[in-house]
Design an enzyme around this catalytic site. Sequence first.
Site, PDB file in Angstrom:
ATOM      1  N   GLY A   3       0.823  -1.205   0.000  1.00 31.02           N
ATOM      2  CA  GLY A   3       0.000   0.000   0.000  1.00 31.02           C
ATOM      3  C   GLY A   3       0.854   1.251   0.000  1.00 31.02           C
ATOM      4  N   GLY A  17      -0.712   4.490  -0.075  1.00 31.17           N
ATOM      5  CA  GLY A  17      -1.528   5.645   0.284  1.00 31.17           C
ATOM      6  C   GLY A  17      -0.847   6.370   1.438  1.00 31.17           C
ATOM      7  N   GLY A  18      -1.606   7.205   2.143  1.00 26.97           N
ATOM      8  CA  GLY A  18      -1.014   7.989   3.229  1.00 26.97           C
ATOM      9  C   GLY A  18      -0.325   7.121   4.269  1.00 26.97           C
ATOM     10  N   GLY A  76       0.797   3.906   4.078  1.00 29.18           N
ATOM     11  CA  GLY A  76       1.940   3.164   3.559  1.00 29.18           C
ATOM     12  C   GLY A  76       3.133   4.076   3.328  1.00 29.18           C
ATOM     13  CG  PHE A  81     -14.336  18.550   9.692  1.00 30.47           C
ATOM     14  CD1 PHE A  81     -13.928  19.307   8.610  1.00 30.47           C
ATOM     15  CD2 PHE A  81     -14.772  17.247   9.471  1.00 30.47           C
ATOM     16  CE1 PHE A  81     -13.940  18.772   7.338  1.00 30.47           C
ATOM     17  CE2 PHE A  81     -14.773  16.709   8.198  1.00 30.47           C
ATOM     18  CZ  PHE A  81     -14.359  17.472   7.131  1.00 30.47           C
ATOM     19  CG  ASP A  87      -7.016  -5.941  -2.596  1.00 30.97           C
ATOM     20  OD1 ASP A  87      -8.255  -6.053  -2.667  1.00 30.97           O
ATOM     21  OD2 ASP A  87      -6.303  -5.681  -3.584  1.00 30.97           O
ATOM     22  CD  GLN A 120     -17.907   8.406   9.404  1.00 30.31           C
ATOM     23  OE1 GLN A 120     -16.965   8.799   8.733  1.00 30.31           O
ATOM     24  NE2 GLN A 120     -18.028   8.688  10.671  1.00 30.31           N
ATOM     25  CG  HIS A 178     -19.833  11.695   4.310  1.00 33.18           C
ATOM     26  ND1 HIS A 178     -20.633  12.771   4.031  1.00 33.18           N
ATOM     27  CD2 HIS A 178     -18.646  12.194   4.716  1.00 33.18           C
ATOM     28  CE1 HIS A 178     -19.938  13.888   4.266  1.00 33.18           C
ATOM     29  NE2 HIS A 178     -18.738  13.559   4.680  1.00 33.18           N
ATOM     30  CG  LEU A 191     -17.617  13.167   0.561  1.00 34.19           C
ATOM     31  CD1 LEU A 191     -18.279  12.338   1.622  1.00 34.19           C
ATOM     32  CD2 LEU A 191     -16.168  13.380   0.912  1.00 34.19           C
ATOM     33  CB  THR A 216     -15.901  17.804   2.016  1.00 35.39           C
ATOM     34  OG1 THR A 216     -15.382  18.047   3.316  1.00 35.39           O
ATOM     35  CG2 THR A 216     -15.947  19.121   1.287  1.00 35.39           C
ATOM     36  CD  GLU A 217     -18.489  15.932   8.609  1.00 40.54           C
ATOM     37  OE1 GLU A 217     -17.424  15.349   8.361  1.00 40.54           O
ATOM     38  OE2 GLU A 217     -19.362  15.489   9.347  1.00 40.54           O
ATOM     39  NE  ARG A 269     -17.883  12.616   8.313  1.00 39.46           N
ATOM     40  CZ  ARG A 269     -16.686  12.487   7.791  1.00 39.46           C
ATOM     41  NH1 ARG A 269     -16.129  11.292   7.752  1.00 39.46           N
ATOM     42  NH2 ARG A 269     -16.056  13.517   7.308  1.00 39.46           N
ATOM     43  CG  HIS A 272     -17.191   8.473   3.958  1.00 37.52           C
ATOM     44  ND1 HIS A 272     -16.694   8.841   2.745  1.00 37.52           N
ATOM     45  CD2 HIS A 272     -16.559   9.242   4.881  1.00 37.52           C
ATOM     46  CE1 HIS A 272     -15.786   9.814   2.917  1.00 37.52           C
ATOM     47  NE2 HIS A 272     -15.682  10.058   4.202  1.00 37.52           N
ATOM     48  NE  ARG A 305     -13.555   8.552   9.156  1.00 42.84           N
ATOM     49  CZ  ARG A 305     -13.282   9.427   8.178  1.00 42.84           C
ATOM     50  NH1 ARG A 305     -12.127  10.055   8.160  1.00 42.84           N
ATOM     51  NH2 ARG A 305     -14.148   9.680   7.245  1.00 42.84           N
ATOM     52  CB  SER A 322      -9.569   8.929   8.415  1.00 43.05           C
ATOM     53  OG  SER A 322      -8.909   8.101   7.522  1.00 43.05           O
ATOM     54  CG  LEU A 323      -6.702  12.708   5.701  1.00 44.67           C
ATOM     55  CD1 LEU A 323      -6.676  14.099   5.071  1.00 44.67           C
ATOM     56  CD2 LEU A 323      -6.073  11.708   4.745  1.00 44.67           C
TER      57      LEU A 323
END
Lengths: 597, 78
Positions: free
Chosen positions: A14, A16-17, A19, A119, A221, A240, A242, A252, A254-255, A286, A353, A398, A403-404
């Site tokens: 992975g 993404g952020g 990994g 948020f 995966d 969750q 959204h 989406l 965004t909030e 949410r 989401h 969440r 998450s980020l």
Amino acid sequence: MNVAKRTFDAVIVGAGGAGLRAALQLSEAGLKTAVLTKVFPTRSHTVAAQGGVAASLGNSTEDNWHWHMYDTVKGSDWLGDQDAIEFMCKKANEVVIELEHYGMPFDRTDNGKIYQRPFGGHSMNYGQAPVMRSCAAADRTGHAMLHALYQRNVRANTQFFVEWMALDLIRDADGDVLGVTAMEMETGEVSIFHAKATVFATGGAGRIYYSSTNAFINTGDGVGMAARAGIPLEDMEFWQFHPTGVAGAGVLITEGVRGEGGILRNASGERFMERYAPNLKDLASRDVVSRAMTTEINEGRGCGPDKDHVLLDITHLSPDTIMKRLPGIREIAIQFAGVDPIKAPIPVVPTCHYQMGGIPTNYKGQVVVPKDGNPNSPVAGFYAAGECACASVHGANRLGTNSLLDLLVFGKSAGETVVEDFQSGQLKLKPLPADAADVSLARLARLDGQTKGESVFDVGLEMRRTMQKHAGVFRFDALLKEGVQKIGEVAERAKRTEISDQSKVWNVARMEALELDNLIEVARATMVSAEARKESRGAHVRDDAPDTPENPNGRDDANWLKHTLWYSEGNRLDYKPVNLKPLSDDVEPIALAKRTY
Amino acid sequence: MSINRGRVRWQCRRALLELDLVFTRFLERDFDRLTDDQVADLEELLRCDDYDIWAMVNGSKACEVDRWKEMIGLLRQR
Ligand SMILES: Cc1cc2nc3c(=O)[nH]c(=O)nc-3n(C[C@H](O)[C@H](O)[C@H](O)COP(=O)(O)OP(=O)(O)OC[C@H]3O[C@@H](n4cnc5c(N)ncnc54)[C@H](O)[C@@H]3O)c2cc1C
């Protein structure tokens, strides 16, 4: 069959952020690190994150990590582990400022600090009023984050294997993890990645639902591979929804739109959130907003000819604000809803989401399973971070922007733990079992040899419909029971998928069949775990567990304050305690209370 | 050497659901009819960032590369 072997200190699946953040830690420490990814790193799904990343920097309003921790525990409906939550909230400022130093172009306040916006679910002074805690780079936060992390990894000489798909986890007789098997899409060849440490950062599985904000790549995966290899999956009943997916398309909104002043309205134009969450209104957590919307629709106050959605109204904001702060939203509304939000409200519905559950880990990023009486015994050589993992900081629900933060904190933490375990000599390159690649090769041989089988598309569609109908925003006992049976039937069909194109190279149909195997594990885990949990908590809301004085919001702490563990083999459930004790003495445990906003 | 179409098809998998929806329609409707030259143009376009492709598709950004305009046109067709 002869399978090529490659050997590394660490293999990360992975890019993404999570990994990339983990990889950086390893490469900068000098470990020989391979990162496998199905798509080019900066095309990972983290790119889609628009809203921002939470940190109690206190640049725009007063803030501190205690308030953030309280919000996160409350948001999780007390299912989050308080040690991991304390760890994450305390580390937030550090990892965000680090990212700033990596060149992340955050929005700025007039005096040059990182601009922060409010948020949903984030508050000051323990729930009193909205706080400005989300750090953003316009509405491209995830994109900017991924680019900053990727550049940094290139500098650190991380070795990328792009367009490689990991197939199965390799464990030996002791249960230790020794790496993965993976297929290079360009050749169709299977190789073994043999490593002292294996880190999963494969993202979520939001594509198990029919209506989803997730891109097609989110097929769970890593979660599927872990389940097939005998690792239990934690809290998979919690998904969750959204509140604001564009009706019909899923895309989406965004909030951040509500953060900037957007209002939800029902058919009569009423700002209905005032009734459900008098304090935070449209900015409540949410699950609270999603349920309120579903109730409005179920009770006949939905909008449109079929009364099947509500409206998100920003027509009262100045076109200037919309263009400057929310430009992308306008284009999405025009393309997928056919409305210009400057002039008319956007039709929205709650949409799947985010996956709160996943591969069980501790705050150090080690994968943990019950063993010899210890519910959280680390699996040697195995680590996980990001949406595929369950630390568990999000518990039953969440908070947006957490998450980020989770990716940064636990990506880094998993990386640090690998480096520590490596340097202390604890991690060894254990010999590969002779049959290390057999499971993967058998799966491929089965798929290639299948005749009179099932279409991957049809089985996938049936899975998504079943999940949507039987395990949606509101859950009903009879539907769940039926859902368990139905998803079992779908899983049986998935064992007989057939592909007509058997070419070895760049065979997209084969990739999709292999992905379906992973989605199916996640879908089974979700349905079985949801059917069994007889209370309402966070995102899991049953109509037969209503709000009573003994069980506020239907939550039954006496019987259900525990994490679910689902084992693929035998479709079996187990449970483990929630950690209500913070990591340090800096903070008292956040005591159980009714969750109201 | 002609470009492998399976590879280009895989690279139509993007990070944004917006683009997945647009590309699904395109792959079903247009992809098999593309000439090798068109596939080469598409392959080049796919190297762009998702938000740039999305901006060209939704019209908020002009497509400045002549070779890509035909593909953007097909992607925009609803
Ligand atoms: C539309 C949208 C908006 C969001 N906005 C926000 C937000 O504003 N703030 C926030 O905090 N969160 C947000 N989220 C959630 C957040 O973006 C995700 O939880 C997070 O980005 C997941 O990151 P990750 O690193 O775990 O996985 P991903 O970024 O999904 O990366 C997964 C990686 O794993 C690779 N991979 C997967 N399977 C395999 C395999 N078999 N073999 C090889 N490689 C594989 C992929 O190629 C990819 O590189 C949003 C989510 C969505 C859908």
